[in-house]
Design a protein around this motif. Structure first.
Motif, PDB file in Angstrom:
ATOM      1  N   ALA A  48       0.772  -1.331  -0.007  1.00  0.00           N
ATOM      2  CA  ALA A  48      -0.032  -0.206   0.026  1.00  0.00           C
ATOM      3  C   ALA A  48       0.760   1.234   0.085  1.00  0.00           C
ATOM      4  O   ALA A  48       0.488   2.160  -0.802  1.00  0.00           O
ATOM      5  CB  ALA A  48      -0.824   0.020   1.275  1.00  0.00           C
ATOM      6  N   ASN A  49       1.849   1.271   0.712  1.00  0.00           N
ATOM      7  CA  ASN A  49       2.701   2.548   0.992  1.00  0.00           C
ATOM      8  C   ASN A  49       3.619   2.609  -0.597  1.00  0.00           C
ATOM      9  O   ASN A  49       3.739   3.848  -0.994  1.00  0.00           O
ATOM     10  CB  ASN A  49       3.882   2.386   1.701  1.00  0.00           C
ATOM     11  N   ARG A  50       3.983   1.367  -1.161  1.00  0.00           N
ATOM     12  CA  ARG A  50       4.520   1.750  -2.656  1.00  0.00           C
ATOM     13  C   ARG A  50       3.595   2.441  -3.632  1.00  0.00           C
ATOM     14  O   ARG A  50       3.797   3.254  -4.291  1.00  0.00           O
ATOM     15  CB  ARG A  50       4.814   0.362  -3.223  1.00  0.00           C
ATOM     16  N   THR A  72      10.252   2.662   4.815  1.00  0.00           N
ATOM     17  CA  THR A  72      11.508   1.727   4.494  1.00  0.00           C
ATOM     18  C   THR A  72      11.433   0.610   5.469  1.00  0.00           C
ATOM     19  O   THR A  72      10.514   0.449   6.399  1.00  0.00           O
ATOM     20  CB  THR A  72      12.802   2.596   4.748  1.00  0.00           C
ATOM     21  N   ASP A  73      12.210  -0.468   5.078  1.00  0.00           N
ATOM     22  CA  ASP A  73      12.188  -1.623   5.915  1.00  0.00           C
ATOM     23  C   ASP A  73      12.547  -1.252   7.491  1.00  0.00           C
ATOM     24  O   ASP A  73      11.913  -1.678   8.331  1.00  0.00           O
ATOM     25  CB  ASP A  73      13.169  -2.590   5.445  1.00  0.00           C
ATOM     26  N   LEU A  79       7.751   0.490  13.383  1.00  0.00           N
ATOM     27  CA  LEU A  79       6.234   0.598  13.890  1.00  0.00           C
ATOM     28  C   LEU A  79       5.990  -0.376  15.176  1.00  0.00           C
ATOM     29  O   LEU A  79       5.569  -0.045  16.132  1.00  0.00           O
ATOM     30  CB  LEU A  79       5.285   0.434  12.717  1.00  0.00           C
ATOM     31  N   ALA A  80       6.330  -1.575  14.888  1.00  0.00           N
ATOM     32  CA  ALA A  80       6.006  -2.607  15.869  1.00  0.00           C
ATOM     33  C   ALA A  80       6.779  -2.307  17.128  1.00  0.00           C
ATOM     34  O   ALA A  80       6.567  -2.688  18.504  1.00  0.00           O
ATOM     35  CB  ALA A  80       6.296  -4.046  15.351  1.00  0.00           C
ATOM     36  N   PRO A 126       2.571   7.892   7.711  1.00  0.00           N
ATOM     37  CA  PRO A 126       1.719   6.873   7.993  1.00  0.00           C
ATOM     38  C   PRO A 126       2.161   6.183   9.293  1.00  0.00           C
ATOM     39  O   PRO A 126       1.195   5.477  10.096  1.00  0.00           O
ATOM     40  CB  PRO A 126       1.997   5.972   6.918  1.00  0.00           C
ATOM     41  N   ASN A 127       3.350   6.389   9.903  1.00  0.00           N
ATOM     42  CA  ASN A 127       3.770   5.704  11.014  1.00  0.00           C
ATOM     43  C   ASN A 127       2.854   6.404  12.139  1.00  0.00           C
ATOM     44  O   ASN A 127       2.857   5.657  13.151  1.00  0.00           O
ATOM     45  CB  ASN A 127       5.337   6.058  11.537  1.00  0.00           C
ATOM     46  N   VAL A 128       2.435   7.784  12.064  1.00  0.00           N
ATOM     47  CA  VAL A 128       1.671   8.311  13.050  1.00  0.00           C
ATOM     48  C   VAL A 128       0.297   7.328  13.338  1.00  0.00           C
ATOM     49  O   VAL A 128      -0.136   7.430  14.683  1.00  0.00           O
ATOM     50  CB  VAL A 128       1.077   9.741  12.651  1.00  0.00           C
TER      51      VAL A 128
END
Length: 419
Positions: A48-50, A72-73, A79-80, A126-128
């Motif tokens: 989805a991010n791509r 990025t990876d 995130l986790a 999106p990390n937010v």
């Protein structure tokens, strides 16, 4: 059927009591499952991010926003990891921050409790979505998340993962964490005006969003404002330290709000230090816009305009000014700073203390890069934003910033006599 922003807030308000009542163990178990779900949905989130990144590039979105958008990876793994970090933090809900007994025997305690419904409007990052969900749930609040269209697919993919984790815990309402699907300005305005439903709104975005909130919001807000950050190099500074801090503060990640935008240099350093550090910055791709004295000392510099001192570049551009002393540096920061993060490099402890005491900012760094202005670096696990105002919180906002204090009074039958 997709809910409106107002309907989303209504659902959150209805769920707030149940979320506030969750035990620390219940909240931590949900968060651990959220972290696991992020990892299990990793491929879907990255795909989805791509798509979002490709569309952003196709439509000419700035490199700064594309950087903030991209998972990025390393960022994906973060995130986790961030959610698990929040699990390890003390639960602020129910903490007694103070207590005393009055002469009449009443015991007064000040106890932390959740705010209720916390809404965040954010752009690109999106990390937010995952970070705010974790912070709000741990602090006993419902989260209403409204991202921007640029990250719509990524936000939905992350929310899908979070929903699967919440569904494993019947005691946790589905409305504990919600994503507003409508990325329009109208939905943002609905959140700003959801008085009686939203207990705190945190806008994380550019000047247009902040201006809109300041103009239109009827709900309580904490402004995550611009980061026009400064670094002052005093005459007493260790030269090598000053160089290392300056290079890091500008070039390590120029697109974020804690990167410096202006370098203030004591005039005693113009000859023997300034040209060398500007050479290094220039070699790293930084464009220098300097005051007249800077341009004389380093002819490659472009002449700075008054507008440059107020600009948050979020890019490899740095304004540089020569000042007479620490008070001149403080005066410049008071005129042009945004109360986000400011720094000084100095060996003179009196100069450093004066700077730290008089600079008006949520965070002041002495002999360290302002790039450390971050909730994770401060030990908060993560931040919901960086407050550039003074009420009710200032600087990076962690769990405690998402609580309020209640006075709980314990008695043994006392009654008040009216004089």
């Amino acid at each position: 059927m997709t809910m409106t922003a107002t309907q989303t807030c209504e659902a959150a308000a209805a769920a707030a009591t149940a979320v506030a009542a969750l035990s620390t163990r219940q909240k931590d178990l949900v968060l651990l499952d959220m972290a696991a779900a992020i990892e299990q949905h990793r491929d879907a989130i990255l795909e989805a991010n791509r798509q979002d990144v490709a569309e952003a590039r196709r439509t000419g979105v700035s490199a700064t926003l594309v950087d903030r958008l991209t998972l990025t990876d390393r960022r994906m793994a973060g995130l986790a990891a961030t959610i698990r970090t929040v699990v390890a933090l003390p639960d602020p809900v129910g903490q007694v921050t103070g207590g005393w007994t009055r002469p009449n025997g009443l015991l007064i305690e000040r106890v932390r409790e959740p705010l209720g419904v916390v809404a965040v409007i954010y752009e690109a990052r999106p990390n937010v979505t995952a970070e705010v969900a974790a912070l709000c749930l741990k602090s006993g609040n419902c989260a209403v998340l409204r991202g921007s269209s640029i990250a719509a697919a990524t936000n939905r993919a992350i929310m899908t993962a979070l929903d699967t984790a919440i569904a494993l815990h019947p005691a946790v309402p589905a409305a504990a964490v919600q994503l507003v699907e409508d990325p329009s300005r109208a939905s943002a305005t609905e959140l700003m005006r959801a008085k009686g439903l939203v207990d705190l709104l945190v806008p994380r975005g550019g000047p247009a969003l902040i201006e809109s909130v300041e103009r239109d919001a009827t709900v309580p807000t904490v402004i995550d404002g611009a980061g026009n950050c400064h670094l002052y190099i005093d005459a007493s500074a260790d030269r090598d330290m000053a160089t290392a801090v300056t290079i890091n503060a500008k070039t390590s990640r120029p697109s974020v709000c804690n990167a410096i935008e202006t370098l203030l240099v004591h005039r005693e350093l113009v000859t023997d230090w300034l040209p060398g550090v500007l050479d290094e910055l220039n070699a790293a791709g930084v464009e220098i816009r300097g005051s007249a004295e800077v341009c004389d000392a380093w002819p490659k510099a472009l002449a700075a305009t008054e507008e440059d001192w107020d600009t948050e570049y979020l890019d490899l551009v740095l304004a540089v000014r020569v000042v007479d002393d620490v008070d001149a540096a403080i005066g410049h920061i008071r005129r042009h700073g945004t109360a986000n993060a400011e720094g000084i490099v100095a060996r003179d402890i009196d100069v450093a203390r004066r700077f730290a005491r008089l600079v008006d900012s949520g965070s002041v760094f002495v002999n360290a890069s302002p790039r450390y202005s971050d909730g994770g670096e401060f030990g908060y696990g993560v931040e919901i934003g960086v407050s550039t105002q003074k009420l009710h919180v200032r600087g990076p906002m962690g769990l405690e910033a998402l609580t309020t204090v209640k006075n709980v009074v314990w008695g043994s039958g006392q009654t008040r006599t009216v004089a």
